[in-house]
Each structure stands twice: as structure tokens, then as C-alpha cells.
Enzyme design. Structure first.
Site, mmCIF file in Angstrom:
data_model
loop_
_atom_site.group_PDB
_atom_site.id
_atom_site.type_symbol
_atom_site.label_atom_id
_atom_site.label_comp_id
_atom_site.label_asym_id
_atom_site.label_seq_id
_atom_site.Cartn_x
_atom_site.Cartn_y
_atom_site.Cartn_z
ATOM 1 N N GLY A 12 5.324 -3.305 0.576
ATOM 2 C CA GLY A 12 4.978 -4.321 -0.395
ATOM 3 C C GLY A 12 4.578 -5.691 0.111
ATOM 4 O O GLY A 12 4.617 -6.650 -0.651
ATOM 5 N N ASN A 14 1.557 -6.727 0.824
ATOM 6 C CA ASN A 14 0.376 -7.131 0.054
ATOM 7 C C ASN A 14 0.755 -7.452 -1.389
ATOM 8 O O ASN A 14 0.267 -8.417 -1.964
ATOM 9 C CB ASN A 14 -0.700 -6.034 0.076
ATOM 10 C CG ASN A 14 -1.609 -6.173 1.274
ATOM 11 O OD1 ASN A 14 -2.192 -7.213 1.509
ATOM 12 N ND2 ASN A 14 -1.727 -5.100 2.045
ATOM 13 N N LEU A 84 -0.489 5.179 -2.469
ATOM 14 C CA LEU A 84 -1.002 6.337 -1.753
ATOM 15 C C LEU A 84 -1.523 7.486 -2.610
ATOM 16 O O LEU A 84 -2.469 8.153 -2.198
ATOM 17 C CB LEU A 84 0.053 6.852 -0.774
ATOM 18 C CG LEU A 84 0.447 5.840 0.306
ATOM 19 C CD1 LEU A 84 1.481 6.440 1.232
ATOM 20 C CD2 LEU A 84 -0.768 5.374 1.087
ATOM 21 N N HIS A 103 -8.504 -1.093 1.801
ATOM 22 C CA HIS A 103 -8.435 -0.034 2.803
ATOM 23 C C HIS A 103 -8.436 -0.678 4.187
ATOM 24 O O HIS A 103 -9.227 -1.586 4.442
ATOM 25 C CB HIS A 103 -9.634 0.908 2.655
ATOM 26 C CG HIS A 103 -9.548 2.097 3.559
ATOM 27 N ND1 HIS A 103 -8.715 3.161 3.284
ATOM 28 C CD2 HIS A 103 -10.146 2.378 4.736
ATOM 29 C CE1 HIS A 103 -8.832 4.045 4.256
ATOM 30 N NE2 HIS A 103 -9.690 3.600 5.154
#
Length: 189
Positions: A12, A14, A84, A103
Site C-alpha cells: 500500500g 502507492n 493484482l 505498471h
């Protein structure tokens, strides 16, 4: 006001970065952080920042359309921050060009099934690449093939390990992902 749902699967960083970036912006609200794993540390990070969280398992994501749509009801965008599972078609149809992913490579290189996290950095190292980076893109029905919004690159040296590559990519993520999200929701991208 724009409302963002953040989908996560892991640690977490980001997610926390995005929440902190927008926490004093009266035009943006993050009403929910969704994880497919109940032990994702991203849930703790969100809760520590007073953002509500919920868990929707991979099975629920694929089989309980109404639960998922109700969870993100009222949201304008879905942000994938280390999420994911493959996003189901019904969610892409409900949020056309409003699901944003990051990505850890310069797509179209090193994308697709199995290409996430450390797997990407190991592949970049094995190929002897001299640069890598991040790609921020819209999610479509193909893995890592949605329209690109932005790319940022970093140089690599022959001595960089996969961990070094991960660190360099992480710096790009922290510096750029929230800004690009803001540009998208403001209609600047």
C-alpha cells in the site's frame, strides 16, 4: 467533487501516497479502499488515514457483480494501486476510461500475465535493459494493454540488481502517480 476508489492487494505505499496527496484537496474524496486480501497492509495504511476499507475476494470480484458495483457506487474513478486480480469486464464497462492502473515497466515491454512487482524487475535485469520506468494507463479488457496516459523512465546501470531497479521505479511511482491521477480527473490528460 471527484470520488476515487483505490483497489489494492499488498503493502500500500502507492495507496498511502495517493491518499496523502489528495487529503487536503476539497475537490477530491477517497471514500473507499478495496483489497482482495484481508491481510493487505494497504488496509492498515488507509485506516490510519481515516479512509474506510473493505475486502472483496477474488471470487467475489468475479462472481458477485452487484456487491462490487454497490461498493464503488458514486465513485468517479477506480485507481489500481498494486491490485493484482484481473479487472472483470463488467467493471470496465461500468467505468470506461475511468479505471487507472500503474505498471512498473515501460509498456508494452514486460506487461501481461505474471508481469507484476518483482517479476517485472527481474525480467528487466535479465534482458540487460539500460532503462525502465512506469506506465500509467487506462484499464481495458487486455492485461496491461489499455491506452497509455503517461510514462516516466529511469536509467539503469549494469550493476543494478532487481532490488535496485525496484527502488528506482518506486521513486518514479511516488513522484508521478498522484499527479497524473489529478491531471486525468481535471481533464488535463
Amino acid at each position: 467533487m471527484k470520488k476515487l476508489a483505490i483497489f489494492v492487494s499488498g503493502g500500500g505505499t502507492n495507496c498511502e501516497n495517493i491518499i496523502r496527496y489528495f487529503q487536503n484537496n476539497p475537490e477530491v474524496q477517497i471514500p473507499i479502499v478495496v483489497s482482495n486480501k484481508d491481510d493487505a497492509y494497504a488496509l492498515v495504511r488507509a485506516q490510519n488515514l481515516n479512509v474506510p476499507t473493505t475486502v472483496i475476494t477474488r471470487q467475489q470480484l468475479n462472481e458477485d457483480r452487484q456487491l462490487v458495483l454497490d461498493t464503488v457506487s458514486g465513485c468517479d474513478y477506480i485507481i489500481l494501486a498494486g491490485f493484482l486480480p484481473r479487472v472483470p469486464d463488467y467493471l470496465i464497462e461500468a467505468f470506461p476510461k475511468r479505471i487507472i492502473n500503474i505498471h512498473p515497466a515501460l509498456l508494452p515491454k514486460y506487461g501481461g500475465k505474471g508481469m507484476w512487482g518483482h517479476h517485472v524487475h527481474e525480467a528487466v535485469k535479465a534482458a540487460g535493459e539500460t532503462e525502465t520506468g512506469i506506465t500509467i494507463h487506462y484499464v481495458n479488457n487486455e492485461l496491461d494493454a489499455g491506452e497509455q496516459i503517461a510514462q516516466f523512465s529511469t536509467q539503469l546501470t549494469p550493476s543494478d540488481t532487481p532490488d535496485d531497479i525496484a527502488d528506482k521505479v518506486h521513486v518514479l511511482e511516488m513522484a508521478n502517480f498522484p499527479k497524473v491521477i489529478e491531471q486525468v480527473i481535471n481533464g488535463e490528460k
